[in-house]
Design a protein around this motif. Sequence first.
Motif, PDB file in Angstrom:
ATOM      1  N   LYS A 130       6.424  -0.154   7.141  1.00 38.35           N
ATOM      2  CA  LYS A 130       7.566  -0.995   6.591  1.00 38.35           C
ATOM      3  C   LYS A 130       7.680  -2.182   7.415  1.00 38.35           C
ATOM      4  CE  LYS A 130       9.735   2.493   3.737  1.00 38.35           C
ATOM      5  NZ  LYS A 130      11.056   3.150   3.349  1.00 38.35           N
ATOM      6  N   LEU A 159       5.067  -4.608   7.388  1.00 39.92           N
ATOM      7  CA  LEU A 159       5.204  -5.591   6.188  1.00 39.92           C
ATOM      8  C   LEU A 159       6.361  -6.609   6.332  1.00 39.92           C
ATOM      9  CD1 LEU A 159       5.190  -2.910   3.186  1.00 39.92           C
ATOM     10  CD2 LEU A 159       3.887  -5.157   3.384  1.00 39.92           C
ATOM     11  N   GLU A 160       7.321  -6.430   7.184  1.00 45.50           N
ATOM     12  CA  GLU A 160       8.217  -7.394   7.382  1.00 45.50           C
ATOM     13  C   GLU A 160       7.888  -8.375   8.383  1.00 45.50           C
ATOM     14  OE1 GLU A 160      11.877  -5.371   8.429  1.00 45.50           O
ATOM     15  OE2 GLU A 160      12.016  -4.621   6.577  1.00 45.50           O
ATOM     16  N   GLY A 215       3.704  -9.147   7.010  1.00 46.20           N
ATOM     17  CA  GLY A 215       3.508  -9.804   5.870  1.00 46.20           C
ATOM     18  C   GLY A 215       2.356  -8.815   5.009  1.00 46.20           C
ATOM     19  N   VAL A 216       2.154  -9.234   3.587  1.00 45.85           N
ATOM     20  CA  VAL A 216       1.657  -8.365   3.016  1.00 45.85           C
ATOM     21  C   VAL A 216      -0.145  -8.763   2.935  1.00 45.85           C
ATOM     22  CG1 VAL A 216       1.288  -7.933   0.307  1.00 45.85           C
ATOM     23  CG2 VAL A 216       3.465  -8.434   1.356  1.00 45.85           C
ATOM     24  N   PRO A 276       8.732  -1.557  -2.641  1.00 46.29           N
ATOM     25  CA  PRO A 276       8.908  -2.209  -1.211  1.00 46.29           C
ATOM     26  C   PRO A 276       8.092  -3.402  -1.235  1.00 46.29           C
ATOM     27  CG  PRO A 276       8.546   0.377  -0.912  1.00 46.29           C
ATOM     28  CD  PRO A 276       8.375  -0.152  -2.300  1.00 46.29           C
ATOM     29  N   VAL A 277       6.887  -3.484  -1.506  1.00 47.07           N
ATOM     30  CA  VAL A 277       6.089  -4.762  -1.507  1.00 47.07           C
ATOM     31  C   VAL A 277       6.561  -5.750  -2.175  1.00 47.07           C
ATOM     32  CG1 VAL A 277       3.788  -5.275  -1.417  1.00 47.07           C
ATOM     33  CG2 VAL A 277       3.977  -3.127  -0.821  1.00 47.07           C
ATOM     34  N   ASN A 283       9.423  -6.132  -3.765  1.00 43.87           N
ATOM     35  CA  ASN A 283      10.692  -6.940  -3.065  1.00 43.87           C
ATOM     36  C   ASN A 283      10.636  -7.818  -1.891  1.00 43.87           C
ATOM     37  OD1 ASN A 283      12.142  -5.317  -5.135  1.00 43.87           O
ATOM     38  ND2 ASN A 283      13.001  -3.678  -3.460  1.00 43.87           N
ATOM     39  N   MET A 284       9.509  -7.380  -1.107  1.00 49.86           N
ATOM     40  CA  MET A 284       9.190  -8.743  -0.006  1.00 49.86           C
ATOM     41  C   MET A 284       8.751  -9.700  -0.601  1.00 49.86           C
ATOM     42  SD  MET A 284       7.686  -6.536   3.200  1.00 49.86           S
ATOM     43  CE  MET A 284       7.741  -7.930   4.021  1.00 49.86           C
TER      44      MET A 284
END
Length: 191
Positions: A168, A171-172, A175-176, A186-187, A189-190
């Motif tokens: 997580k 990811l923040e 990135g994706v 969770p993805v 929402n990002m």
Amino acid sequence: MEARIGGRVAGVDEVGRGPLAGPVTAAAVVLDPAFIPEGLDDSKKLTARKRDQVWAAILAHGDVSVAHASVAEIEELNILWASHLAMERAVAGLRSAPDHVLVDGTMVPRGLAMPATPVVRGDGRSVSIAAASIVAKICRDRIMVDLAQQHPGYGWETNMGYPSKRHKSALENLGVTPHHRRTFKPVHNML
């Protein structure tokens, strides 16, 4: 269970429904009734070393097929139907069609063309499902280790794409990637 059903029975299991990244992987295994690998059990109950030992015996003596549903298929179909698609592909990939399929879980994939039975907690109740659970886990884990080398920092070599704190956080910060499931909360929402 296999002996009671009789004939050529395949066990089917999948792994990777909960991760935020990577494919969902299914395995179908038909074991030789004369050679059930020693130590065969639910993959979650075995150490990595023991899984590797049993895996080698499964491959040496069983009819084994592994299949996947991609991230794109997961996003298009949803994770349940993508899991079923991977299971159907795994069964279709066996050298010979089984007479019956034992499926781990509460549902039988709609596309199976032979008799099938869902088995709740099947990896602890059926030797062929236990074998399939080991094969699917090892194969998917190897995919995630490979993807971790291509996309360092997410910890996929240890968290296998599940939503760990490290994943997580990456990811923040990073990135994706194309291997992330964008429809998973969770993805999503990002983005």
